[in-house]
Design an enzyme around this catalytic site. Structure first.
Site, PDB file in Angstrom:
ATOM      1  N   HIS A  26       0.799  -1.222   0.000  1.00 55.69           N
ATOM      2  CA  HIS A  26       0.000   0.000   0.000  1.00 55.69           C
ATOM      3  C   HIS A  26       0.835   1.276   0.000  1.00 55.69           C
ATOM      4  CE1 HIS A  26       1.017  -0.178   4.256  1.00 55.69           C
ATOM      5  NE2 HIS A  26       0.717   1.103   4.311  1.00 55.69           N
TER       6      HIS A  26
HETATM    7  C1  UD1 Z   1      -1.926   5.573   6.072  1.00 58.02           C
HETATM    8  C2  UD1 Z   1      -0.573   6.069   6.589  1.00 58.02           C
HETATM    9  C3  UD1 Z   1       0.473   4.998   6.360  1.00 58.02           C
HETATM   10  C4  UD1 Z   1       0.043   3.671   6.941  1.00 58.02           C
HETATM   11  C5  UD1 Z   1      -1.332   3.297   6.378  1.00 58.02           C
HETATM   12  C6  UD1 Z   1      -1.833   1.998   6.949  1.00 58.02           C
HETATM   13  C7  UD1 Z   1      -0.237   8.499   6.386  1.00 58.02           C
HETATM   14  C8  UD1 Z   1       0.516   9.547   5.677  1.00 58.02           C
HETATM   15  N1  UD1 Z   1      -0.141   7.251   5.867  1.00 58.02           N
HETATM   16  O1  UD1 Z   1      -1.814   5.394   4.684  1.00 58.02           O
HETATM   17  O2  UD1 Z   1       1.681   5.400   6.986  1.00 58.02           O
HETATM   18  O3  UD1 Z   1       0.993   2.683   6.617  1.00 58.02           O
HETATM   19  O4  UD1 Z   1      -2.251   4.349   6.703  1.00 58.02           O
HETATM   20  O5  UD1 Z   1      -3.024   1.623   6.318  1.00 58.02           O
HETATM   21  O6  UD1 Z   1      -0.889   8.777   7.351  1.00 58.02           O
HETATM   22  N2  UD1 Z   1      -9.198   4.690   2.295  1.00 58.02           N
HETATM   23  C9  UD1 Z   1     -10.360   3.948   2.312  1.00 58.02           C
HETATM   24  N3  UD1 Z   1     -10.921   3.662   3.522  1.00 58.02           N
HETATM   25  C10 UD1 Z   1     -10.395   4.075   4.693  1.00 58.02           C
HETATM   26  C11 UD1 Z   1      -9.217   4.847   4.673  1.00 58.02           C
HETATM   27  C12 UD1 Z   1      -8.631   5.132   3.464  1.00 58.02           C
HETATM   28  O7  UD1 Z   1     -10.871   3.556   1.279  1.00 58.02           O
HETATM   29  O8  UD1 Z   1     -10.960   3.761   5.762  1.00 58.02           O
HETATM   30  C13 UD1 Z   1      -8.566   4.967   0.986  1.00 58.02           C
HETATM   31  C14 UD1 Z   1      -8.995   6.304   0.424  1.00 58.02           C
HETATM   32  O9  UD1 Z   1      -9.002   6.205  -0.953  1.00 58.02           O
HETATM   33  C15 UD1 Z   1      -7.827   7.191   0.846  1.00 58.02           C
HETATM   34  C16 UD1 Z   1      -6.656   6.236   0.733  1.00 58.02           C
HETATM   35  O10 UD1 Z   1      -7.162   4.992   1.145  1.00 58.02           O
HETATM   36  O11 UD1 Z   1      -7.700   8.315   0.054  1.00 58.02           O
HETATM   37  C17 UD1 Z   1      -5.470   6.611   1.561  1.00 58.02           C
HETATM   38  O12 UD1 Z   1      -5.824   6.750   2.939  1.00 58.02           O
HETATM   39  P1  UD1 Z   1      -4.886   7.614   3.903  1.00 58.02           P
HETATM   40  O13 UD1 Z   1      -5.383   7.571   5.287  1.00 58.02           O
HETATM   41  O14 UD1 Z   1      -4.651   8.962   3.321  1.00 58.02           O
HETATM   42  O15 UD1 Z   1      -3.484   6.900   3.804  1.00 58.02           O
HETATM   43  P2  UD1 Z   1      -3.099   5.345   3.786  1.00 58.02           P
HETATM   44  O16 UD1 Z   1      -2.631   5.011   2.420  1.00 58.02           O
HETATM   45  O17 UD1 Z   1      -4.163   4.509   4.395  1.00 58.02           O
END
Ligand code: UD1
Length: 387
Positions: free
Chosen positions: A211
């Protein structure tokens, strides 16, 4: 346990993303055992059941006292939403200490809001460094550490990093790894056969998670990964519980057409660690999984150019690989030609939460009896008046 009467305001835990609930659980439990009043604020950075609620259920964590529902966005949007949503809550609660975990955007934002309000901050998992400023997490770690009053370190090299950055060693405590507390505490609950059955694999399989933005955000890097996974899948069946972040690009790169690769929904804590525990091999770009495989003794290939957790390479089962090197590295593991160490790092013994709680407890008592303590609250109220 009765509440500690010497401490009138609560410790506030702030977390909001999947990897940090396992770090918070043992700290919450150990503080509760000491009668310290505490509250839990979930920022809502992760909101899908499978990235959030399932962890509260699996870890027997009480439901959060506050849920901010900030959701997703660009880094600036998400961090800004976190800052503006957290500030009024912290002004209202005036906790004695804010405890933040790991290196996600919620960690950075909570530390920043608290520090600017004069509320002390404790950072659990301080001092890790990948020295790669293209990783958002590296920026989050460095800033959070700079703002923290108590820094809880999982691994000795973090002590050197913090010392080099000029952080007062009196604030820094090497306590071990609370995520490993959670792993060890749940050992009896991991059910390998059930996890294998639920994804339909036999005894030999590779468990994969991918991811990282550098791996999955662009079609070019996603395609290199899909090609690498396809080469591994020719040797061994691969199971990939897929984080929603990478799904669109990895699918566009042909992920679902790879033979012998099973793509499933993200898993809860117990199911996922059961799958890892029974795996012949793990392929990942996560941080925490490098640590969990080290303790479980499962060979781990980390598809990243660097790691902020080098102890998993020097002591454990982890190796860093490029996408192009993944198939050869997997072949070496499968043929038994990839000797790895299997030493559990120092203080990864299941008692980090207790050590953290002990330090927090004596720090709170010291502040409760120190003449400087009211200044923090005064600062908070001063700022409230200025708003
Ligand atoms: C975040 C952390 C990363 C960690 C990861 C674990 C930061 C900068 N990154 O990354 O260090 O390893 O979490 O999972 O904080 N999304 C969903 N459902 C959710 C949450 C997110 O579909 O419940 C999707 C959305 O499209 C979103 C994308 O995932 O835009 C990214 O989510 P985000 O929280 O920005 O970062 P992660 O990639 O999850």
């Amino acid at each position: 346990m009765r509440e500690d009467p010497a401490i009138d305001s609560a410790v506030l835990h702030i977390a909001g993303a999947r990897p940090n609930f396992m770090k918070a659980a043992p700290v919450v439990q150990a503080l509760a055992a000491r009668g310290i009043r505490q509250q839990f604020l979930h920022t809502g950075q992760h909101y899908d059941f499978k990235l959030s609620d399932v962890f509260f259920r699996d870890l027997n964590l009480p439901s959060p006292d506050f849920h901010l529902g900030v959701g997703s966005g660009s880094h600036a949007q998400q961090t800004a939403a976190l800052l503006t949503t957290l500030e009024p809550v912290l002004l209202d609660l005036t906790p004695s200490l804010v405890v933040v975990y790991g290196d996600v955007n919620s960690t950075l934002a909570a530390a920043l809001v608290a520090a600017k309000l004069g509320i002390p901050v404790a950072h659990v998992e301080a001092g890790l460094r990948s020295f790669d400023m293209t990783m958002p997490e590296e920026i989050n770690r460095r800033v959070t550490d700079m703002l923290s009053d108590l820094l809880f370190v999982t691994s000795p090299e973090a002590l050197d990093h913090l010392a080099r950055e000029g952080i007062d060693h009196a604030r820094v405590h090497f306590v071990g790894n609370p995520m490993i507390d959670t792993l060890l505490a749940n050992m009896e609950r991991f059910d390998v056969s059930r996890a294998r059955e639920s994804v339909g694999v036999g005894e030999r399989y590779a468990a994969a998670t991918l991811h990282r933005p550098a791996n999955v955000d662009q079609l070019a890097s996603a395609s290199r990964l899909v090609e690498a996974l396809a080469a591994v899948a020719q040797m061994i069946q691969v199971v990939l519980p897929l984080h929603p972040r990478g799904r669109p690009t990895l699918e566009a790169a042909g992920l679902l057409r790879v033979q012998n690769l099973v793509v499933v929904e993200p898993m809860g804590y117990l199911e996922f660690i059961s799958l890892v525990r029974g795996a012949t091999l793990v392929i990942t770009d996560s941080g925490g999984i490098q640590e969990e495989t080290t303790v479980l003794g499962v060979p781990c290939l980390t598809v990243r150019p660097n790691t902020e957790r080098p102890v998993t390479v020097s002591h454990g089962t982890n190796r860093l690989v490029t996408p192009e090197g993944l198939a050869d590295a997997a072949m070496a593991v499968l043929s038994g030609n990839a000797p790895h160490l299997n030493k559990v790092p120092s203080l990864w013994d299941g008692r980090a939460g207790e050590r953290i709680a002990k330090i927090i407890s004596s720090w709170l008592h010291q502040r409760a009896t120190s003449p400087t303590e009211p200044q923090h609250n005064a600062t908070v109220h001063e700022q409230r008046r200025e708003l």
